[in-house]
Design an enzyme around this catalytic site. Sequence first.
Site, PDB file in Angstrom:
ATOM      1  N   ASP A  22      -7.377   1.655   0.122  1.00 27.76           N
ATOM      2  CA  ASP A  22      -5.848   1.123   0.591  1.00 27.76           C
ATOM      3  C   ASP A  22      -5.364   0.084  -0.290  1.00 27.76           C
ATOM      4  OD1 ASP A  22      -5.668   3.120   2.578  1.00 27.76           O
ATOM      5  OD2 ASP A  22      -5.949   1.687   4.167  1.00 27.76           O
ATOM      6  N   ASP A  49       1.062   3.871  -3.114  1.00 29.09           N
ATOM      7  CA  ASP A  49       0.461   5.235  -2.880  1.00 29.09           C
ATOM      8  C   ASP A  49       1.573   6.104  -3.617  1.00 29.09           C
ATOM      9  OD1 ASP A  49      -0.824   7.345  -1.369  1.00 29.09           O
ATOM     10  OD2 ASP A  49       1.152   7.744  -0.559  1.00 29.09           O
ATOM     11  N   GLU A 109      -4.466   0.883  -3.641  1.00 25.23           N
ATOM     12  CA  GLU A 109      -3.065   1.086  -3.435  1.00 25.23           C
ATOM     13  C   GLU A 109      -2.188  -0.084  -3.470  1.00 25.23           C
ATOM     14  OE1 GLU A 109      -3.259   5.477  -2.117  1.00 25.23           O
ATOM     15  OE2 GLU A 109      -3.026   4.041  -0.645  1.00 25.23           O
ATOM     16  N   GLU A 139       0.644  -1.389   0.086  1.00 25.26           N
ATOM     17  CA  GLU A 139      -0.069  -0.003  -0.105  1.00 25.26           C
ATOM     18  C   GLU A 139       0.756   1.325   0.103  1.00 25.26           C
ATOM     19  OE1 GLU A 139      -2.421   2.643   3.068  1.00 25.26           O
ATOM     20  OE2 GLU A 139      -2.249   0.630   3.442  1.00 25.26           O
TER      21      GLU A 139
END
Length: 234
Positions: free
Chosen positions: A119, A50, A122, A46
């Site tokens: 999340d 991101d 990502e 994650e």
Amino acid sequence: MKNLLDLEHKLNYYFNDRNLLKNALLHKSLGNERKEYKNQTNERLELLGDAVLDLIVAEYLYKSYKNASEGPIAKLKAMIVSEPILAKISRQIGVGKFLMLSRGEVMSGGRNRESILADSFEAILGAVYIDSNLDEARVFALSHIKQYIDHIEENEDILDFKSILQEYVQKEFKTVPTYELVAERGPDHMKEFEIQVIVGNYKEKAVARNKKKAEQLSAKALCIKLGVKYNEAL
């Protein structure tokens, strides 16, 4: 756990190392509940995803908006990579039913929780990046997020049309646009302003709740009338 091949079909990406996809779907709640999963949760992916998403979206906007300043681009980027948008993408794909969650998280509605879904997208992007490369990750991300970029672009003011129009007019007409207040309407708390922009024999009007907005809208309208190319992607 659901068949991961079904998810790969929906993602339109097929993993060389499917364990990466499994890790991307393994929520920390299950790691807390079962020790054997503690070091396999999706938090690291994650974090990576991101950063990759930030780069991909920032690069896309940089190339798409040559005349936009940093502020509007940053605003648009923040909206695109926001939790609600990423969660919506995950819902559209159907990620929720593939997530590996603790029993408690499942019982409390974790499969449809916005933060978990965002999340997870990502994390999946991070997994795609590790499984392939940045080019593949870019294709994957934009294939899922482009429709939301287009929608936000249609509803947000990204470009400074007054500056774009002035630059064009100075070059082509050797003059500058003039703006005049045509009318004010409504009570003080709901006042609207009608502004007209003039360049030679060309004129366009626009109405907005404040003068600056009306000037921008009238400038945009005149840019369109004059055929100014203000948003060319590389």
